[in-house]
Design an enzyme around this catalytic site. Sequence first.
Site: not given
Length: 493
Positions: A45, A149, A178-179, A183, A217, A236, A241, A341
Amino acid sequence: MQTDNNCIVIFGASGDLTHRKLIPALYNLFKFGRLNQFSVLGVARSELNDDTFREKMRKALLQTEDTTPETLEEFCSHLYYQAVNTSDAADYGKLVPRLDELHNKYQTNGNTLYYMSTPPSLYGVIPECLAAHGLNTEENGWKRIIVEKPFGYDEKTAKELDIQIHRFFEEHQIYRIDHYLGKETVQNLLVLRFSNGWFEPLWNRNFIDYVEITGAEAIGVEERGGYYDGSGAMRDMFQNHLLQVLAMVAMEPPAIINANSMRDEVAKVMHSLRPLTQDDVEHNLVLGQYTAAEIDGKEVKGYLQEKGVPANSRTETFMALRCEIENWRWAGVPFYVRTGKRLPARVTEIVIHFKTTPHPVFSQNAPENKLIIRIQPDEAISMRFGLKKPGAGFEAKEVSMDFRYADLAGAQVLTAYERLLLDAMKGDATLFARTDAVHAAWKFVQPILDYKANGGRIHEYEAGTWGPVAADKLIAKQGKVWRKPTGLMKKKV
Ligand code: BG6
């Protein structure tokens, strides 16, 4: 194999993912000569134009990539921008002349890759608006659409989203990214398993005691509190993943590696996950939320103090689950999966724990045999087993045989987004999630969503620790402890 000439249209071009991941990935593919004729049309936008968009992307690339002025300028000359009100079908009319111009200029034969890097609320809208102008049809060149995702919010919304997208794009045109599948080390797991004679005969319930999968993480939710609070660790990281990684560990060898046979096997694993019962969610699941702490002399906020997070949020930032797969290969083998996390390190790791010998020949307990597959960082594989300690007696100690991915000298390793963008441009959907597997994954996690919604317990854990004590108790029921996956390689044997 080179890509076809094509135009990549990025919806959400002014957003974070575009300048953090997509443009750097395209830049590197360009730099390494992996792209043929191409153009990138940013769409959002914001009232930008080609020059201001190029300037923004140039700045982003200078911050993160290894650039030379010539390559950077040449790459940026392929970038274009079109402001569109992305929820107004009529406004998409502006894309028609823009795309015509780019297809002509770059001789792309109409090939177009759409990338929806937008809020999920637009995933159903964009295909419809493109179709309103015939921009989905494959009469002139292929049209593919990448969906970021999250693909749905639960099984019901994932199915609804599929229906919406399928009205305008066929399954072969849809690439659910799905990254984790992009990998290198996740793919290497397939090569490790299926191109070596050693592992596969042992890769089953007769020899494997249990499997641990960790996606840890060190960071908190950073600037993404608003998004994360509606998602949590389960949506998440786990539903997508980590379940994909689990499927790679557990799948049967496909007859050949292509999109259909690979994804058939992944879907079979998802369908074979033993449905979670009330007892499972109460006793084999641990949800947690980090609290404030001091890490390395620095004050770290608790989740509830993060920007964008409601003070009474019950969103989990940690999850651990014991689950099982009901098939001949895996019946009875527990899979312990955890993610969170603000844990002590960023590490994604699989540990295959093998059963001990049938009879202890030596008086001391022999070390456990395990295979550690480090997905990131410091990608590596480490085999652990027991050998005799020098000296009198037969005391065994654990030794390791290690392989580091970095030792494959000269290999140019593509990042996940580089690999997946390249595959989408080549029309190879092998590493993209297929609709049946996504739905099966949602179906499997539904009892967890229900448990949360019905006030299930969220344990606290201090930022910088390995999660709630309850997670340790969960695995301790089987007399085990989680591996603390910090340093992987042993310095000396
Ligand atoms: C994303 C999640 O999909 O994956 C993030 O939304 C998470 O919350 C990230 O940090 C982890 O990816 P990686 O590649 O850094 O392990």
